[in-house]
Design an enzyme around this catalytic site. Structure first.
Site, PDB file in Angstrom:
ATOM      1  N   ARG A  88      10.388   7.864  -0.949  1.00 61.66           N
ATOM      2  CA  ARG A  88      12.052   7.967  -1.470  1.00 61.66           C
ATOM      3  C   ARG A  88      12.247   7.433  -2.852  1.00 61.66           C
ATOM      4  NH1 ARG A  88      15.170   4.854   3.264  1.00 61.66           N
ATOM      5  NH2 ARG A  88      12.646   4.176   3.734  1.00 61.66           N
ATOM      6  N   ALA A 129       0.624  -1.238  -0.027  1.00 64.65           N
ATOM      7  CA  ALA A 129      -0.031  -0.106   0.037  1.00 64.65           C
ATOM      8  C   ALA A 129       0.711   1.388   0.067  1.00 64.65           C
ATOM      9  CB  ALA A 129      -0.922   0.061   1.340  1.00 64.65           C
ATOM     10  N   TYR A 150       9.136  -0.277 -40.231  1.00 63.27           N
ATOM     11  CA  TYR A 150       7.954   0.722 -39.884  1.00 63.27           C
ATOM     12  C   TYR A 150       8.054   1.659 -40.860  1.00 63.27           C
ATOM     13  CZ  TYR A 150       5.663   3.793 -36.506  1.00 63.27           C
ATOM     14  OH  TYR A 150       4.531   4.591 -36.035  1.00 63.27           O
ATOM     15  N   GLY A 172       0.309   1.936   8.849  1.00 64.43           N
ATOM     16  CA  GLY A 172       1.544   1.219   9.312  1.00 64.43           C
ATOM     17  C   GLY A 172       1.204  -0.165   8.800  1.00 64.43           C
ATOM     18  N   THR A 173       2.337  -1.197   9.070  1.00 60.63           N
ATOM     19  CA  THR A 173       2.166  -2.414   8.413  1.00 60.63           C
ATOM     20  C   THR A 173       1.270  -3.166   9.277  1.00 60.63           C
ATOM     21  OG1 THR A 173       4.139  -2.897   9.662  1.00 60.63           O
ATOM     22  CG2 THR A 173       4.458  -2.568   7.528  1.00 60.63           C
ATOM     23  N   LYS A 223       5.945   2.377  -5.403  1.00 65.52           N
ATOM     24  CA  LYS A 223       7.036   1.660  -5.500  1.00 65.52           C
ATOM     25  C   LYS A 223       6.995   0.269  -5.974  1.00 65.52           C
ATOM     26  CE  LYS A 223       8.655   0.369  -1.250  1.00 65.52           C
ATOM     27  NZ  LYS A 223       9.510   0.685  -0.093  1.00 65.52           N
ATOM     28  N   ALA A 233      25.286  -4.971 -53.213  1.00 64.70           N
ATOM     29  CA  ALA A 233      25.750  -4.081 -52.056  1.00 64.70           C
ATOM     30  C   ALA A 233      24.861  -2.777 -52.208  1.00 64.70           C
ATOM     31  CB  ALA A 233      27.317  -3.895 -51.810  1.00 64.70           C
TER      32      ALA A 233
HETATM   33  C1  UD1 Z   1       9.820  -2.907   7.507  1.00 68.06           C
HETATM   34  C2  UD1 Z   1       9.728  -3.630   8.944  1.00 68.06           C
HETATM   35  C3  UD1 Z   1      11.181  -3.749   9.367  1.00 68.06           C
HETATM   36  C4  UD1 Z   1      11.936  -4.634   8.430  1.00 68.06           C
HETATM   37  C5  UD1 Z   1      11.875  -4.193   7.040  1.00 68.06           C
HETATM   38  C6  UD1 Z   1      12.554  -5.262   5.891  1.00 68.06           C
HETATM   39  C7  UD1 Z   1       7.912  -2.769  10.050  1.00 68.06           C
HETATM   40  C8  UD1 Z   1       7.187  -1.670  11.133  1.00 68.06           C
HETATM   41  N1  UD1 Z   1       9.172  -2.519   9.819  1.00 68.06           N
HETATM   42  O1  UD1 Z   1      10.589  -1.576   7.591  1.00 68.06           O
HETATM   43  O2  UD1 Z   1      11.278  -4.201  10.739  1.00 68.06           O
HETATM   44  O3  UD1 Z   1      13.281  -4.795   8.807  1.00 68.06           O
HETATM   45  O4  UD1 Z   1      10.457  -3.804   6.733  1.00 68.06           O
HETATM   46  O5  UD1 Z   1      12.381  -4.840   4.831  1.00 68.06           O
HETATM   47  O6  UD1 Z   1       7.104  -3.569   9.415  1.00 68.06           O
HETATM   48  N2  UD1 Z   1       2.829  -0.694   3.788  1.00 68.06           N
HETATM   49  C9  UD1 Z   1       1.733  -0.853   3.712  1.00 68.06           C
HETATM   50  N3  UD1 Z   1       0.833  -0.150   4.550  1.00 68.06           N
HETATM   51  C10 UD1 Z   1       1.529   0.619   5.570  1.00 68.06           C
HETATM   52  C11 UD1 Z   1       2.702   0.677   5.655  1.00 68.06           C
HETATM   53  C12 UD1 Z   1       3.757  -0.157   4.602  1.00 68.06           C
HETATM   54  O7  UD1 Z   1       1.034  -1.707   2.740  1.00 68.06           O
HETATM   55  O8  UD1 Z   1       0.595   1.401   6.170  1.00 68.06           O
HETATM   56  C13 UD1 Z   1       3.647  -1.670   3.022  1.00 68.06           C
HETATM   57  C14 UD1 Z   1       4.687  -0.988   2.111  1.00 68.06           C
HETATM   58  O9  UD1 Z   1       4.139  -0.718   1.023  1.00 68.06           O
HETATM   59  C15 UD1 Z   1       5.868  -1.715   1.958  1.00 68.06           C
HETATM   60  C16 UD1 Z   1       5.939  -2.771   3.173  1.00 68.06           C
HETATM   61  O10 UD1 Z   1       4.580  -2.530   3.903  1.00 68.06           O
HETATM   62  O11 UD1 Z   1       5.674  -2.811   0.824  1.00 68.06           O
HETATM   63  C17 UD1 Z   1       6.836  -2.460   4.276  1.00 68.06           C
HETATM   64  O12 UD1 Z   1       6.632  -1.060   4.589  1.00 68.06           O
HETATM   65  P1  UD1 Z   1       8.054  -0.067   4.696  1.00 68.06           P
HETATM   66  O13 UD1 Z   1       7.714   1.298   4.941  1.00 68.06           O
HETATM   67  O14 UD1 Z   1       9.074  -0.176   3.327  1.00 68.06           O
HETATM   68  O15 UD1 Z   1       8.636  -0.736   6.202  1.00 68.06           O
HETATM   69  P2  UD1 Z   1      10.396  -0.502   6.303  1.00 68.06           P
HETATM   70  O16 UD1 Z   1      10.672   0.763   7.095  1.00 68.06           O
HETATM   71  O17 UD1 Z   1      11.448  -0.946   5.102  1.00 68.06           O
HETATM   72 CA    CA Z   2      10.721  -1.269   3.204  1.00 66.15          CA
END
Ligand code: UD1
Ligand code: CA
Length: 428
Positions: A16, A11, A356, A78-79, A23, A392
């Site tokens: 970056r 999501a 083409y 968040g994740t 991404k 040629a």
């Molecule tokens: C995350 C882990 C970290 C780990 C690293 C490995 C967490 C909090 N941290 O950090 O411990 O070492 O990955 O690569 O999980 N995403 C969502 N929804 C959200 C936030 C993120 O779907 O609300 C998705 C992002 O698109 C991404 C993935 O979750 O594909 C990981 O998120 P990202 O922000 O890249 O986490 P890192 O800081 O890399």
């Molecule tokens: Ca990541």
């Protein structure tokens, strides 16, 4: 059959990357990162996959199609919140249901590793199992905190880590298997008490520990799998690792690659035994190359082209959606587009197929034994007959097909004479 489903978190915007494209749709080779992750999860034996979308979800949904079920995370909290989105899915309701969680930005984690993690999870009576790796450069990753006895007690994100925790070299790769019911119970208890004000999935480890539920880590040895792509720099690093994996496989299968550093071969390419790939060569997706071929230096074989056994493609030659037949030679400075070349054809230096016309891409056929003089231009569509010859600098115009055994010369090319079969050098 084991009751295990997977969720891929995809999501995030990936700020970056500095991009208008989410991404996880950035490509590693010719496949978006998300595609690699989906393929790897499937190859590990999991059929049912959920994908959490958010930033530009329509783009992600369009890419995923029917391969997996996309569920939108409305706010990127968040994740943990991402995983929370699938809590009501019927397939996750079974008592023994397990969930594999993986991030869409870790495209290098291989199917065998995922399989190993699942196997370990089922072989131990634990609530969760996660992947970790020891690395000299843990920067940016969550650190795995263990007790003196080695028990995994929590994961601490870099932003939140104390000086001592930062020094930990065991990091969280971001692949987990959990018992579903206990996972969602734990997620409920997570609070966004951190600098990013996010619900961190990694916090479930501590929550489960407090509830006396155990989480184990499986440490992987291969550093080349852990890379999480967060920027275009890490995408380039990931591509380098991925490219070398492809070359390793190709070389092991009996192909000589003289200079892996300057050779770019797509993952969906087949090359037959005893072929040689010279430096500075690019071979794109869905290309098939036979045995005993010689390719490059400085060749570009584009998508969907075929090179049959014994053929040679030399320097500054571009083959585009074209076929080179057995023992054919296209050795110097040529563009060959939408063309089917037969056996033992010699394509002279500087030959161009003008496929083409500004509107359509037209097809050209060059039959067995033909001999194309240097600097010939073939304006498509055109057919060059068996053992036909161009002088040629000839310009063979549209639809002015050259009959078998006929020599044409000039601009526009006209018949000079009929020949008896011309014995070209490449005839065997
Ligand atoms: C995350 C882990 C970290 C780990 C690293 C490995 C967490 C909090 N941290 O950090 O411990 O070492 O990955 O690569 O999980 N995403 C969502 N929804 C959200 C936030 C993120 O779907 O609300 C998705 C992002 O698109 C991404 C993935 O979750 O594909 C990981 O998120 P990202 O922000 O890249 O986490 P890192 O800081 O890399
Ligand atoms: Ca990541």
């Amino acid at each position: 059959m084991k009751n295990i489903n997977a969720v891929i978190l995809a999501a995030g915007e990936g700020t970056r990357m500095n991009s208008k494209v989410p991404k996880i749709l950035h490509k590693l080779g010719s496949t978006p990162m998300l595609g690699h992750v989906m393929e790897n999860v499937q190859a590990a034996g999991i059929k049912n996959i959920f994908i959490i979308t958010g930033y530009k979800s329509e783009m992600v949904e369009k890419y995923v199609g029917d391969t997996a079920k996309c569920i939108q995370q409305k706010e990127l909290l968040g994740t943990a919140d991402a995983v929370w989105q699938i809590r009501n899915e019927a397939v996750l309701k079974g008592k023994d249901a397990r969930l594999l969680i993986i991030y869409g930005d870790t495209p290098l984690i291989q199917a065998a590793t995922i399989k190993g993690l699942i196997k370990k999870h089922y072989s131990e009576s634990v609530t969760g199992t996660l992947l970790s790796v020891n690395t000299k450069d843990p920067t940016g990753y969550g650190r795995i905190v263990r007790t003196d006895g080695g028990k995994v007690v929590k994961i601490v994100e870099e932003h939140e880590a104390s000086v001592y925790e930062r020094a930990i070299e065991e990091i969280n790769v971001g692949v987990y298997v959990f018992e579903v019911n206990k996972l969602f119970e734990a997620i409920k208890k997570i609070r966004p008490n951190n600098r990013k004000k996010e619900y961190y999935l990694t916090d479930v480890v501590q929550v489960l520990n407090k509830d006396n539920e155990s989480v184990n880590a499986m440490e992987i040895q291969n550093h080349n799998e852990m890379l999480g792509v967060n920027s275009r720099f890490s995408l380039a690093q990931a591509y380098e690792i991925f490219r070398m994996r492809i070359l390793d496989r190709i070389i092991a299968s009996g192909v000589t690659v003289l200079d892996p550093k300057t050779t770019f071969i797509d993952e969906k390419v087949t090359i037959g035994k005893d072929s040689i790939i010279y430096p500075f060569t690019v071979i794109e997706r869905d290309v098939v190359i036979g045995e005993n071929c010689s390719i490059g230096p400085f060749a570009r074989i584009r998508s969907k082209s075929k090179v049959a056994n014994g053929a040679a493609i030399g320097n500054f030659v571009e083959l585009n959606r074209s076929e080179a037949g057995e023992n054919s030679r296209i050795k110097h400075q040529s563009y060959i587009g939408d063309t089917k070349i037969g056996k033992s054809v010699n394509v002279g230096a500087g030959t161009i197929v003008a496929n083409y016309d500004g509107k359509n891409k037209n097809k050209t056929i060059i039959k067995d034994g033909a001999f194309i003089g240097s600097g010939t231009i073939l304006v498509a569509p055109v057919v060059m007959g068996k053992n036909a010859v161009t002088g040629a600098g000839a310009v063979v115009t549209k639809n002015k097909n050259i009959p078998d055994n006929t020599v044409v010369v000039g601009i526009p090319a006209r018949v000079l004479r009929k020949t008896i079969k011309v014995k070209s050098k490449t005839d065997k």
